[in-house]
Motif scaffolding. Structure first.
Motif, mmCIF file in Angstrom:
data_model
loop_
_atom_site.group_PDB
_atom_site.id
_atom_site.type_symbol
_atom_site.label_atom_id
_atom_site.label_comp_id
_atom_site.label_asym_id
_atom_site.label_seq_id
_atom_site.Cartn_x
_atom_site.Cartn_y
_atom_site.Cartn_z
ATOM 1 N N GLU A 124 0.832 -1.211 0.000
ATOM 2 C CA GLU A 124 0.000 0.000 0.000
ATOM 3 C C GLU A 124 0.863 1.255 0.000
ATOM 4 N N ALA A 125 1.899 1.246 0.826
ATOM 5 C CA ALA A 125 2.790 2.408 0.907
ATOM 6 C C ALA A 125 3.478 2.661 -0.423
ATOM 7 N N LYS A 126 3.927 1.601 -1.070
ATOM 8 C CA LYS A 126 4.588 1.744 -2.360
ATOM 9 C C LYS A 126 3.623 2.269 -3.414
ATOM 10 N N GLU A 127 2.420 1.719 -3.437
ATOM 11 C CA GLU A 127 1.436 2.141 -4.431
ATOM 12 C C GLU A 127 1.044 3.606 -4.253
ATOM 13 N N ASN A 128 0.945 4.049 -2.997
ATOM 14 C CA ASN A 128 0.478 5.406 -2.706
ATOM 15 C C ASN A 128 1.605 6.386 -2.414
ATOM 16 N N ASP A 129 2.856 5.930 -2.568
ATOM 17 C CA ASP A 129 4.007 6.788 -2.258
ATOM 18 C C ASP A 129 3.864 7.399 -0.870
ATOM 19 N N ASP A 130 3.694 6.544 0.125
ATOM 20 C CA ASP A 130 3.416 7.004 1.486
ATOM 21 C C ASP A 130 4.259 6.197 2.469
ATOM 22 N N PHE A 131 5.488 6.644 2.722
ATOM 23 C CA PHE A 131 6.393 5.925 3.606
ATOM 24 C C PHE A 131 5.811 5.773 5.007
ATOM 25 N N GLU A 132 5.030 6.736 5.454
ATOM 26 C CA GLU A 132 4.494 6.692 6.812
ATOM 27 C C GLU A 132 3.602 5.473 7.043
ATOM 28 N N THR A 133 2.985 4.963 5.981
ATOM 29 C CA THR A 133 2.160 3.764 6.126
ATOM 30 C C THR A 133 3.012 2.570 6.519
ATOM 31 N N PHE A 134 4.210 2.491 5.963
ATOM 32 C CA PHE A 134 5.099 1.363 6.221
ATOM 33 C C PHE A 134 6.014 1.599 7.421
ATOM 34 N N ARG A 351 16.558 -0.837 -8.491
ATOM 35 C CA ARG A 351 17.573 -1.900 -8.418
ATOM 36 C C ARG A 351 17.306 -3.011 -9.423
ATOM 37 N N VAL A 352 16.069 -3.536 -9.456
ATOM 38 C CA VAL A 352 15.801 -4.693 -10.302
ATOM 39 C C VAL A 352 15.811 -4.335 -11.786
ATOM 40 N N GLU A 353 15.853 -3.041 -12.115
ATOM 41 C CA GLU A 353 15.955 -2.612 -13.507
ATOM 42 C C GLU A 353 17.350 -2.074 -13.821
ATOM 43 N N ALA A 354 18.260 -2.204 -12.870
ATOM 44 C CA ALA A 354 19.591 -1.629 -13.025
ATOM 45 C C ALA A 354 20.423 -2.436 -14.011
ATOM 46 N N ASP A 355 21.418 -1.765 -14.604
ATOM 47 C CA ASP A 355 22.364 -2.463 -15.453
ATOM 48 C C ASP A 355 23.319 -3.274 -14.578
ATOM 49 N N GLU A 356 24.129 -4.063 -15.231
ATOM 50 C CA GLU A 356 24.986 -5.023 -14.542
ATOM 51 C C GLU A 356 26.045 -4.366 -13.667
ATOM 52 N N LEU A 357 26.435 -3.130 -13.971
ATOM 53 C CA LEU A 357 27.488 -2.463 -13.206
ATOM 54 C C LEU A 357 26.932 -1.608 -12.074
ATOM 55 N N ASN A 388 17.787 8.980 -0.323
ATOM 56 C CA ASN A 388 17.885 9.919 -1.449
ATOM 57 C C ASN A 388 19.266 10.566 -1.516
ATOM 58 N N ASP A 389 19.829 10.894 -0.357
ATOM 59 C CA ASP A 389 21.166 11.504 -0.329
ATOM 60 C C ASP A 389 22.217 10.544 -0.880
ATOM 61 N N LYS A 390 22.124 9.277 -0.502
ATOM 62 C CA LYS A 390 23.101 8.292 -0.970
ATOM 63 C C LYS A 390 22.970 8.060 -2.474
ATOM 64 N N TYR A 391 21.748 8.072 -2.994
ATOM 65 C CA TYR A 391 21.579 7.910 -4.441
ATOM 66 C C TYR A 391 22.202 9.082 -5.190
ATOM 67 N N GLU A 392 22.064 10.257 -4.610
ATOM 68 C CA GLU A 392 22.664 11.429 -5.251
ATOM 69 C C GLU A 392 24.188 11.348 -5.191
ATOM 70 N N THR A 401 10.241 10.378 -5.528
ATOM 71 C CA THR A 401 9.216 9.766 -4.680
ATOM 72 C C THR A 401 9.835 8.624 -3.883
ATOM 73 N N ASP A 402 9.197 8.278 -2.770
ATOM 74 C CA ASP A 402 9.668 7.139 -1.984
ATOM 75 C C ASP A 402 9.336 5.814 -2.670
ATOM 76 N N SER A 403 8.329 5.804 -3.535
ATOM 77 C CA SER A 403 7.987 4.584 -4.270
ATOM 78 C C SER A 403 9.141 4.151 -5.161
ATOM 79 N N GLU A 404 9.837 5.112 -5.759
ATOM 80 C CA GLU A 404 11.010 4.783 -6.571
ATOM 81 C C GLU A 404 12.286 4.934 -5.748
ATOM 82 N N GLY A 405 12.127 5.164 -4.473
ATOM 83 C CA GLY A 405 13.251 5.263 -3.553
ATOM 84 C C GLY A 405 13.225 4.119 -2.554
ATOM 85 N N CYS A 406 13.079 4.437 -1.279
ATOM 86 C CA CYS A 406 13.265 3.442 -0.223
ATOM 87 C C CYS A 406 12.141 2.415 -0.113
ATOM 88 N N LEU A 407 11.050 2.588 -0.871
ATOM 89 C CA LEU A 407 9.953 1.625 -0.811
ATOM 90 C C LEU A 407 9.982 0.617 -1.954
#
Length: 504
Positions: A124-134, A351-357, A388-392, A401-407
């Motif tokens: 639900e949190a991932k679908e709604n981009d709502d980290f507080e739910t999780f 992650r699951v769509e990332a290239d091999e490197l 988000n800071d580490k990805y940057e 969004t958190d859906s494409e981030g930590c969720l």
């Protein structure tokens, strides 16, 4: 079941121990089916019942594993004259018993129940981009797993204790060394690739790709590489995974109509997991010799098939005509498809769509965050910002969004802290195993091009699958490749492959 490890001259205590362990193992595999159903087919509102069912099975398994009789049998076998396979079975059962015996049954139940409740909250949190739910479920998982680690060994780093749930026979120190070697190799290589003016055919798979046709294609790919449909099935789930044993092993994938390569590689990845499980000795079902050798080895099988086979040039020479059969409008050449499937992304967050490197930098980020969470150096509420800071910092991109981030990953909803490093360890091991297979199998590249996968299946079965848990991780690698587990083969593989692709 009759087992190879049991013989007429085996001590009676050993036969009794194996009989008791088989019941424990069957409870675990039953839980696996219920968990698979929850993620694939269960009605949306089935969670309250399922959480109770799974927690009860987890409690029963824990109760049987920590029974005084198991302890007495293990003590009786301490100095027994056992064959190599028998001794390995006792070693593995002893390790499980001792760790389980240190943890209260009530805590095991609570962890299992929390996992079942956290899964729909994460979805639900991932679908709604709502980290507080999780967030409260993640908070509870962190607290419970700290308590779990403290019961096992209060004097050690709790994250290291949790890591050993997934990789018990490779030291955490060695794991960190290999991860460090990956960073040292990959960071400058990725920088050089991004500065390269190589003109890869990155737009080969642009457009809309019907999900139903992608599923038909995925099924044909599985048949082509040797999936046993009599013992498996393909379904969809929010996060691709594999579940099962040597008699029944199921894979899931997911489809994005703008990214057909993602579904193809995910399906092949899960096939690698399934092939390992299906290749375990059938006569050893229920014993340690009929179980896989933990997650680094398991990931080596999925990453070997995904990358060394599924992303190889000869495989795309085989696959391109099959893709055109399902999508007649596709006009890419095998070389163009190969280049598109191996491009190194500058802006991928998933992650699951990332290239091999860059995949391994995704892993490093998760590893550092969950390590700090478990050690108490990071608050759960701060996870989205730190993520988000580490990805940057590491990848030069920032999730919006958190859906494409930590969720994006399912693992923390299960409380699986210590799991992520095994993905990179498995990739490194895959390169070492494939290098050895390539040395021993005549013209392996040509066989892949012609769709002849039997020799590779046989090599992996003989050198990895057939042994179950008989050997510790490094010992298994040494037997298969003739040398200790090292990062050298992975380094050589990516330098050669991406050097050719990007003109480095």
């Amino acid at each position: 079941m009759a087992t190879e490890a049991t013989s007429t001259d085996a001590p009676e205590a050993y036969e009794t121990l194996l009989d008791r362990y088989e019941r424990i193992s069957y409870l675990g595999t039953a839980s696996g089916v219920l968990s698979w159903d929850q993620q694939v087919m269960m009605p949306e509102d089935g969670t309250p019942a399922r959480s109770k069912q799974l927690s009860t099975l987890a409690s029963l398994r824990h109760e049987l594993l920590t029974d005084d009789e198991i302890g007495s049998l293990l003590s009786e076998l301490e100095d027994a004259d056992l064959g190599d396979k028998q001794a390995a079975s006792v070693r593995e059962i002893r390790r499980e018993h001792e760790r389980a015996d240190a943890v209260p049954r009530e805590l095991v139940e609570e962890i299992s129940e929390t996992s079942s409740e956290a899964l729909p909250a994460w979805e639900e949190a991932k679908e709604n981009d709502d980290f507080e739910t999780f967030e409260p479920y993640l908070e509870k998982h962190v607290d419970l797993k700290r308590e779990y680690a403290e019961h096992i060994d209060p004097d050690r780093d709790p994250y290291e204790v949790l890591f050993e749930d997934y990789e018990p026979w490779l030291s955490f120190e060695r794991a960190e060394e290999i991860l460090a070697e990956l960073r040292e190799t990959l960071v400058p290589m990725i920088d050089a690739i991004r500065e390269s003016d190589a003109d890869l055919a990155t737009d080969t798979f642009e457009g809309e790709w019907d999900a139903d046709v992608q599923e038909e294609l995925s099924r044909e790919i599985l048949s082509t590489i040797g999936y046993d449909w009599d013992r498996g099935r393909l379904d969809t789930s929010s996060h691709p995974f594999t579940s099962g044993n040597q008699f029944d092993c199921r894979v899931t994938t997911r489809f994005d109509e703008s990214d057909p390569v993602g579904a193809m590689t995910s399906t092949i990845h899960e096939f690698g997991h399934a092939q390992y499980n299906l290749g375990l000795p059938q006569g050893e079902f229920g014993t340690p010799l009929g179980e896989s050798r933990d997650l680094s080895v398991h990931e080596s099988q999925s990453r070997l098939w995904e990358n060394h086979v599924g992303r190889s040039r000869p495989f795309w020479e085989l696959l391109t005509p099959i893709v055109k059969d399902h999508f007649p409008e596709f006009d890419g050449t095998p070389r163009e498809a190969y280049e598109a499937a191996n491009q190194v992304y500058e802006d991928n967050l998933i992650r699951v769509e990332a290239d091999e490197l860059t995949y391994h930098l995704h892993i490093v980020i998760r590893f550092e965050i969950e390590r700090d969470l478990v050690r108490g150096d990071l608050e759960v509420a701060d996870v989205p910002e730190v993520w988000n800071d580490k990805y940057e910092e590491y990848l030069g991109i920032r999730p919006e969004t958190d859906s494409e981030g930590c969720l994006q990953d399912i693992h923390w909803s299960h409380g699986n802290f210590g799991y992520f490093p095994t993905y990179s360890l498995g990739s490194v091991m895959a390169a070492q195993l494939f290098s050895a297979a390539d040395e021993e199998i005549d013209d392996l590249e040509g066989k892949i091009r012609e769709g002849e996968f039997g020799p590779l299946h046989e090599w992996l079965s003989e050198n990895v699958h057939a042994h179950g848990k008989q050997y510790r991780t490094n010992d298994l690698v040494v037997r298969a490749t003739g040398e200790d587990f090292v990062a050298d083969h992975f380094t050589e593989y990516v330098e050669e492959k991406y050097g050719e692709l990007y003109g480095l």
